[in-house]
Scaffold this active site. Structure first.
Site, short mmCIF file in Angstrom:
data_model
loop_
_atom_site.label_atom_id
_atom_site.label_comp_id
_atom_site.label_asym_id
_atom_site.label_seq_id
_atom_site.Cartn_x
_atom_site.Cartn_y
_atom_site.Cartn_z
N PHE A 1 81.04 14.11 67.21
CA PHE A 1 81.35 12.97 66.36
C PHE A 1 81.65 13.39 64.91
CE2 PHE A 1 79.14 9.27 64.02
CZ PHE A 1 80.34 8.66 63.73
N ASP B 1 81.12 24.99 70.37
CA ASP B 1 80.60 23.79 71.03
C ASP B 1 80.39 24.10 72.51
OD1 ASP B 1 80.33 20.99 72.05
OD2 ASP B 1 81.05 20.47 70.05
N ASP C 1 76.74 28.04 73.71
CA ASP C 1 75.54 27.53 73.08
C ASP C 1 75.30 28.26 71.76
OD1 ASP C 1 72.92 26.81 72.38
OD2 ASP C 1 72.30 26.66 74.47
N GLN D 1 76.58 21.38 62.59
CA GLN D 1 76.45 20.01 63.09
C GLN D 1 75.83 19.95 64.49
OE1 GLN D 1 77.43 17.24 61.24
NE2 GLN D 1 77.81 18.70 59.59
N ALA D 2 75.82 21.06 65.21
CA ALA D 2 75.35 21.06 66.60
C ALA D 2 73.87 20.69 66.67
CB ALA D 2 75.59 22.42 67.23
N ALA D 3 73.54 19.75 67.56
CA ALA D 3 72.15 19.33 67.72
C ALA D 3 72.04 18.37 68.89
CB ALA D 3 71.63 18.65 66.45
N TYR E 1 62.30 15.16 67.32
CA TYR E 1 63.57 15.34 66.64
C TYR E 1 63.37 15.40 65.13
CZ TYR E 1 68.14 14.07 64.68
OH TYR E 1 69.29 14.04 63.94
N ASN F 1 72.28 6.30 58.85
CA ASN F 1 72.88 5.84 60.11
C ASN F 1 74.40 5.95 60.05
OD1 ASN F 1 70.11 4.49 59.98
ND2 ASN F 1 70.73 4.12 62.09
N GLY G 1 57.51 2.31 68.13
CA GLY G 1 57.59 3.27 67.04
C GLY G 1 58.85 3.16 66.19
#
Length: 326
Positions: A19, A38, A58, A78-80, A145, A174, A271
């Site tokens: 994204f 990616d 990876d 950005q990878a996560a 996370y 967000n 939560g």
């Protein structure tokens, strides 16, 4: 004020088919040699232009990471695994992806003497004591996370302090915008899908909880500024400084789409953070960054498929109406 140009660099974007990463690639590729690393577990090949070098694999695999990082000047990490739910269900797997792999990347960056812009999250704060949330607020994450992002945040700072590695951490609030899809695509994408289909728009809880929604184009601009600032080793909130209730968001989406969908409520997520709003004064002061795209404008652009992309040389406002900056 225009974004300082990033030109003639070798740039690696991890998660560059995802994204935020794919929008970064679009901004960088006209003037740089861009590589995308990616594993395509969440990324999409169609988001990556043909003139970009793609390394499939990876980030945590050093046999993949080492050639991907060879000779790079700049890394946007950005990878996560961005799902809080997935981190709760399988904390070990998300730890390996979000923290162990990131530490390997910082080590390779140290070897290459490459600047690293790290994608972090407002999840590092947990339930904020007061609003708006400043970067110096107490850190009490409520999920694996959030813990992993907080640890990465601290590692990035330490690498700047101990090894003189230029790092900048961006704590996203967000984020929404084009190409946001999948099971963890965000509430705006979900509401739009429901409204377009004429299905009920489902709000978790009573809808009074609030969030700071920031358009992906503004997030790209923040990354570009982080890549060129002389102030390194710090962390910055990336948001608008405004908050919107989830109920108001549902009503706005329904209105913009012109949908007859009803708005229904279901049980709140356990939560779930009640309120969130970024203090953006540090980013404004030190990076020269502030969000330009108001929420309703951003939603209308999504509905009308209007491109709000960012030129690497410009961050001119795309919103001029004060009424949209609520």
């Amino acid at each position: 004020m225009g974004s300082p140009a990033i030109r003639d660099n070798t740039v690696l974007v991890t998660g560059g088919a995802g994204f935020v990463g794919s929008h970064l690639v679009d901004a960088l590729r006209p003037n740089n040699e861009v590589r995308v690393l990616d594993d395509f577990s969440n990324g999409h090949r169609e988001y990556v232009p043909d003139d970009v070098t793609v390394i499939e694999g990876d980030v945590g695999d050093e046999d993949v990471l080492e050639p991907a990082m060879d000779g790079v000047d700049l890394v946007f990490h950005q990878a996560a695994i961005v799902s809080v739910t997935e981190s709760v269900d399988d904390p070990r797997h998300s730890h390996e992806t979000n923290l162990e792999a990131s530490l390997k990347l910082l080590e390779r960056a140290r070897h290459e003497d490459a600047r690293v812009v790290v994608a972090s999250s407002a999840a590092t704060y947990g339930h904020p004591d007061e609003l708006p949330v400043t970067e110096s607020a107490s850190m009490d994450p409520t999920s694996p996370y959030g813990v992993q992002k907080l640890a990465l945040d601290q590692y990035a700072r330490l690498y700047a302090d101990l090894y003189d590695l230029p790092t900048v951490t961006l704590r996203y609030f967000n984020v929404y915008g084009p190409r946001q899809q999948g099971p963890y695509s965000g509430v705006i994408a979900t509401f739009l899908e429901q409204a377009r289909a004429g299905e009920p728009i489902t709000v978790e809880g009573d809808g009074s909880q609030t969030r700071d929604f920031v358009h992906v184009s503004d997030v790209v601009r923040a990354n570009l500024r982080a890549a060129t600032t002389e102030i390194v080793g710090g962390a910055y909130n990336v948001g608008t400084g405004e908050r919107t209730s989830i109920r108001t968001l549902a009503e706005t989406v329904r209105t913009v789409v012109g949908s007859s969908s009803t708005i229904v409520h279901r049980d709140p997520r356990p939560g779930d953070i009640r309120h969130s709003r970024a203090d953006v004064s540090k980013a404004r002061r030190e990076l020269g960054f502030e969000a330009r795209i108001g929420l309703e404008t951003g939603i209308r652009a999504l509905v009308n498929e209007t491109d709000l992309g960012v030129s690497i040389d410009s961050d001119r406002p795309v919103v001029d109406s004060p009424s949209d900056q609520r």
